[in-house]
Design an enzyme around this catalytic site. Sequence first.
Site, mmCIF file in Angstrom:
data_model
loop_
_atom_site.group_PDB
_atom_site.id
_atom_site.type_symbol
_atom_site.label_atom_id
_atom_site.label_comp_id
_atom_site.label_asym_id
_atom_site.label_seq_id
_atom_site.Cartn_x
_atom_site.Cartn_y
_atom_site.Cartn_z
ATOM 1 N N LYS A 1 0.865 -1.198 0.000
ATOM 2 C CA LYS A 1 0.000 0.000 0.000
ATOM 3 C C LYS A 1 0.881 1.221 0.000
ATOM 4 C CE LYS A 1 -4.465 0.917 0.359
ATOM 5 N NZ LYS A 1 -5.561 -0.007 0.043
HETATM 6 N N1 GLU Z 1 -7.105 0.318 -3.166
HETATM 7 C C1 GLU Z 1 -7.918 -0.832 -3.406
HETATM 8 C C2 GLU Z 1 -7.949 -1.741 -2.194
HETATM 9 O O1 GLU Z 1 -7.783 -1.308 -1.090
HETATM 10 C C3 GLU Z 1 -7.536 -1.542 -4.683
HETATM 11 C C4 GLU Z 1 -6.180 -2.171 -4.696
HETATM 12 C C5 GLU Z 1 -5.758 -2.696 -6.057
HETATM 13 O O2 GLU Z 1 -6.570 -2.704 -6.963
HETATM 14 O O3 GLU Z 1 -4.610 -3.085 -6.175
HETATM 15 O O4 GLU Z 1 -8.240 -2.906 -2.270
#
Ligand code: GLU
Length: 477
Positions: free
Chosen positions: A107
């Site tokens: 993240k």
């Molecule tokens: N930000 C989204 C999540 O928390 C999508 C992550 C992604 O598509 O890699 O799952």
Amino acid sequence: MQASGEPSFRESVDLMFNRAAKLMDLSPGLEQKIRVCNSTYTVRFGVRLRGKIETFTGYRSVHSEHMEPVKGGIRFALSVNQDEVEALAALMTYKCALVETPFGGSKGGLCIDPRQWDEHELEQITRRFAYELIKRDLIHPAQNVPAPDMGTGEREMAWIADQYMRMNTTDINGKACVTGKPPHAGGIQGRVEATGRGVQFALREFFRHPEDVAKAALTGDLDGKRVIVQGLGNVGYHAAKFLSEEDGCKVIAVIERDGALVDPNGLDIEDVRQWMTAHGGLLAGYPNATLVADGAAVLEEPCDILIPAALEGVIHKGNADRIKAPLIIEAANGPITFGADEILRRKGVVIIPDMYANAGGVTVSYFEWVKNLSHIRFGRMQRRAEEARSRLLVEELERLSSDQHLGWTLSPDFKEKFLTGSDELALVRSGLDDTMRTAYQSMREVWHSRKDVEDLRVAAYIVSISRVAQTYRSKGL
Ligand code: GLU
């Protein structure tokens, strides 16, 4: 511990992990290896804006590399900090394992108020942040693939992809360095709606199991269920729209940062969203419903399904006791603190956990990544062949009917549907539906088959952790 007497977000995720891990037969070393966050890179960089140098702080955290690339969004918000990105990266590991997307968890975040900058300035900031991550392989099609999250969307992903390709001009798979791009820039149909669509598919699957519905003291299907949604951003908006327009739910309240709109007969979500777009994201002044200034209090109103779709920690020890919803689906990441989770469980509330409920986003990201690597749109080879086969069948049926004087006529609606081959959007939705159903079934299997598993969250963790453990074991760790 925070001032509120509750653990931090990351500690909360770890405590939830521990609840499940203690019911599992993992060697202590492996348990520790899975729980810890592998690395967090912090960068401070300057951008010349409005005549002076502004310094920004950003993070990219990698929780687990048991599979690569690692995957997870990049968030633009003032609340971003290291503890938060680490918690979110850990959730990505478990989420990807649960829905079987072949990724580790990561993240990123940039500490910024995106509303404070115009589009050109945001582009400069995003490109500079991306540059810092790309040169360290923290954005890379084979190693680390970001996506949108709070405060970011297609536009930012397009800038990141372009930045990567400028820096890696001969990488034929360059577009796969990030997902959530606009369709004209290597994205995929259905990615924007994906997380909200996933929430809808998750609820549909839940309501296919009367035993599970009964655990939440509810009956029947989604039709007529009263829903409260917190946060009408990308996820909340799509979930509320689909549930009200396609499943007969009544969205009786929407909670936003400036208050809540309440209408016991059900809000018109599209109308509310259009109002918000025209009025800077605010609900105030909306003519077709009552505005309640104390939005947080509306979380505590009676309803059948509560959908927190905004920030983490909104249901905490301070309000958990007053929540009346018998079913909560966590469309946001970490909306219920560890302490609140305990209180709600004691009250018998059924919680469909975040790592499952909001996995629609990363699932469709996976499809986009595969599309980028295969360099072809889904359905391009099969669609017309599928239509030709259907036509053959329809023509044969019609011939039989007329030759044998059977008097059959196929309804025009059936014919149209049957003769239309699946395009990319239809395939994406079908793949997402299948993923959400399969993942739910793997959780409920653990939930129902083990006496020591009381809730879906622990079940979800058990499924995920055992899959991660299996990957580590097969790697010889
Ligand atoms: N930000 C989204 C999540 O928390 C999508 C992550 C992604 O598509 O890699 O799952």
